[in-house]
Design an enzyme around this catalytic site. Structure first.
Site, PDB file in Angstrom:
ATOM      1  N   LYS A  81      -6.003  -4.852  12.884  1.00 48.03           N
ATOM      2  CA  LYS A  81      -4.890  -4.303  11.940  1.00 48.03           C
ATOM      3  C   LYS A  81      -3.292  -4.442  12.587  1.00 48.03           C
ATOM      4  CE  LYS A  81      -3.553  -0.061   9.184  1.00 48.03           C
ATOM      5  NZ  LYS A  81      -4.117   1.477   9.123  1.00 48.03           N
ATOM      6  N   SER A 150      -4.506   2.642   4.808  1.00 44.33           N
ATOM      7  CA  SER A 150      -3.710   1.604   4.806  1.00 44.33           C
ATOM      8  C   SER A 150      -4.524   0.417   5.547  1.00 44.33           C
ATOM      9  CB  SER A 150      -2.669   2.176   5.895  1.00 44.33           C
ATOM     10  OG  SER A 150      -3.251   2.689   6.973  1.00 44.33           O
ATOM     11  N   SER A 174      -7.240   6.488   6.115  1.00 42.22           N
ATOM     12  CA  SER A 174      -6.888   5.038   6.056  1.00 42.22           C
ATOM     13  C   SER A 174      -8.040   4.103   6.568  1.00 42.22           C
ATOM     14  CB  SER A 174      -5.740   4.771   6.781  1.00 42.22           C
ATOM     15  OG  SER A 174      -4.409   5.250   6.303  1.00 42.22           O
TER      16      SER A 174
END
Length: 440
Positions: A81, A150, A174
Site C-alpha cells: 500500500k 482506503s 480500511s
C-alpha cells in the site's frame, strides 16, 4: 488442471519456488502479465516497474541456485500500500502534496518482507492520506463499483490475481471493508502486533497494519512474517512472535464457540446483507449463539470519531497549512473538525476507549470469536465513495484481531464478507477458526 501461476496462493507459490518446481522469475512474470491484461480496467497500482520486479526475481533465483538460505516468502511477489515506505520506490500517500516523495529507508514491514525473500512487486493505490477520498481503483468484479478503501489497490490486486498477497492498513475499516467488497481475505491483527515504523501516521491510537490474501492459511503466513517486535513503535509490546500457522494445520479439538453480534450499528446494515449473515450463522448450528453487547457500546462510534478526528488533525496539520487547497474538501473538513475538538474531550475519549476494551473482554465471556458484518452490504455503485466503514469501527477501536472471510454473495451477485473478530492477543485462535470456516 494445473493452477495458472498468477492464481497460486501465497503458501502454494512459496513452496513451489522453494522446491524448484518454478522460478521466482516465472512467477513474477505471470503476475506482471496479468497486470498488463487487467490494469487498464482495475487500476490497482500507483507505481509499478516491471523490469525492476524481474530484476528482484532473478536475484532471488540466483541466490537460491547458489545455496543461500531461503526465507518463508522467497521469490513471492507482494503488493505494498502506498502509505508504507519503500526505499527503492516512491511512497506518495495518495496526495499530490507528496507526489514524487522518495523515502530514504524501508518501513519495518518492508524490511521484514525483504528478509523473508519476498519480491516487492509495486505500490498499490490508497485513498487520499488513507482517509475517505478514493483513488483510481475500481472493483475487479464490477468496474462501476467501489473496491472500498482506503486499502483499495491492495484488495483489488489480490482479488484479481495480480499478486498472491498485499499489505494494507486500517484506522477504521480500511482493510475489512475492501476485503468484503472485493471478495478476499483481509486480516487486521491485534493492535500492536505489527510495527508501524515507516507507515503514514494518521491516528496513533488506532492505526494498524494488516494483510490481504485469498485464504486464511496465506494470511497467517504473511502476517506471521511481519510480527517482529519493534521498540520504535510505542504501540508494540515485547512479546514473542506468535505461531499463527501451526493451529491451521492441526485438527480442531472441539467446535469453536461463536457469538453472532449485531452491535449498535446494525441499523446501518442493508436488510439483504443482514439476512445473509443471519442465515449463514444459523447454518453453523449450535456453535453459534446471539450476543448483545452492553449499552456502553452505543458510545463507541463517537469515541472512535473523537480520537480519529483529533489525532488526524494533529498528524496532517502541516500538510493542511502548506497546501489545504490541494486536499479534498472532505479531508479538509475532517481536519478542521479535529482542530476544534477540546483537549478534555480527547482525553475522555482515550479513557473511554480503555473502558470499552475491558467491557469487550468481559462481554466475550467464553466465546472464542464473534461473527458480525464486514460491511453494510455489497460494494456500492459509483467511484466517488469507498463505502461505509461503520461495521468495523467498534472492533478497530478495541484493537481486536479481525478477519474478513469471503463466504457470501449479495443480491447483485457481488462478494459479501463475514467478519470474524477474536479476543485481543488471540490471533492464532482467530485464524484457526477462520481456516475451519473457509475449509482451508
Amino acid at each position: 488442471m494445473e493452477t495458472p501461476l498468477n492464481q497460486m496462493g501465497l503458501a502454494q507459490a512459496a513452496e513451489a519456488v522453494a522446491s524448484g518446481r518454478i522460478s521466482s522469475e516465472r512467477l513474477v512474470s505471470a503476475c506482471l502479465e496479468r497486470i498488463k491484461q487487467r490494469e487498464p480496467e482495475v487500476d490497482a497500482w500507483i507505481h509499478l516497474d516491471p523490469e525492476y520486479a524481474l530484476i528482484q526475481a532473478r536475484a532471488a533465483d540466483r541466490a537460491q541456485a547458489g545455496g543461500d538460505a531461503l526465507g518463508p516468502l522467497h521469490g513471492v511477489p507482494i503488493g505494498i500500500k502506498d502509505i508504507i515506505d519503500t526505499k527503492d520506490m516512491p511512497t506518495q500517500n495518495g496526495t499530490v502534496l507528496h507526489w514524487g516523495r522518495q523515502p530514504a529507508e524501508d518501513a519495518a514491514v518492508v524490511s521484514l518482507l525483504r528478509e523473508a525473500g519476498a519480491i516487492i512487486l509495486g505500490k498499490t493505490v490508497t485513498a487520499e492520506l488513507a482517509v475517505y477520498a478514493p483513488g483510481k481503483t475500481k472493483n475487479p468484479h464490477d468496474p462501476s463499483r467501489t473496491p472500498g478503501g482506503s486499502s483499495s489497490g491492495s484488495a483489488a490486486a489480490v482479488a484479481d490475481f495480480m499478486a498472491p498477497g498485499a499489505l494494507g492498513t486500517q484506522t477504521n475499516g480500511s482493510m475489512i471493508r475492501p476485503a468484503s467488497f472485493c471478495g478476499v481475505v483481509g486480516y487486521k491483527p491485534s493492535f500492536g502486533r505489527i510495527s508501524r515504523r515507516g507507515v503514514l501516521c494518521q491516528c496513533p491510537s488506532l492505526d494498524q497494519v494488516g494483510v490481504f490474501t485469498r485464504t486464511a492459511e496465506d494470511a497467517a503466513l504473511l502476517a506471521q512474517t511481519l510480527m517482529a517486535y519493534d521498540p520504535s513503535d510505542s504501540g508494540m509490546r515485547p512479546v514473542a512472535r506468535p505461531d499463527l500457522i501451526s493451529g491451521l494445520k492441526r485438527p480442531p479439538e472441539a467446535a469453536p464457540r461463536l457469538a453472532l453480534v449485531k452491535s449498535p450499528v446494525w441499523p446501518e446494515v442493508e436488510p439483504g446483507a443482514g439476512r445473509a449473515l443471519i442465515d449463514y450463522a444459523a447454518g453453523l448450528g449450535s456453535m453459534v449463539q446471539e450476543l448483545e453487547l452492553p449499552p456502553l457500546f452505543e458510545r463507541a462510534v463517537e469515541v472512535h470519531r473523537s480520537l480519529m478526528l483529533t489525532e488526524m488533525s494533529a498528524s496532517y496539520r502541516e500538510l493542511y497549512e502548506r497546501g489545504k487547497g490541494q486536499l479534498s474538501e472532505r479531508l479538509r473538513s475532517l481536519i478542521e473538525q479535529g482542530m476544534e475538538r477540546r483537549a478534555v474531550d480527547y482525553i475522555q475519549a482515550g479513557r473511554m476507549q480503555q473502558k470499552l476494551k475491558s467491557a469487550m473482554h468481559e462481554a466475550m465471556g467464553e466465546y472464542d470469536a464473534i461473527i458480525t458484518p464486514a460491511s453494510t452490504g455489497e460494494a456500492p455503485v459509483g467511484l466517488e465513495t469507498t463505502g461505509n466503514p461503520i461495521c468495523c469501527t467498534i472492533w478497530t477501536l478495541c484493537g481486536l484481531p479481525s478477519i474478513t472471510l469471503p463466504l457470501l454473495k449479495g443480491r447483485a451477485g457481488m462478494p459479501l464478507g463475514v467478519q470474524l473478530v477474536g479476543r485481543a492477543g488471540e490471533d492464532a485462535k482467530l485464524l484457526c477458526i477462520a481456516g475451519q470456516l473457509m475449509g482451508n
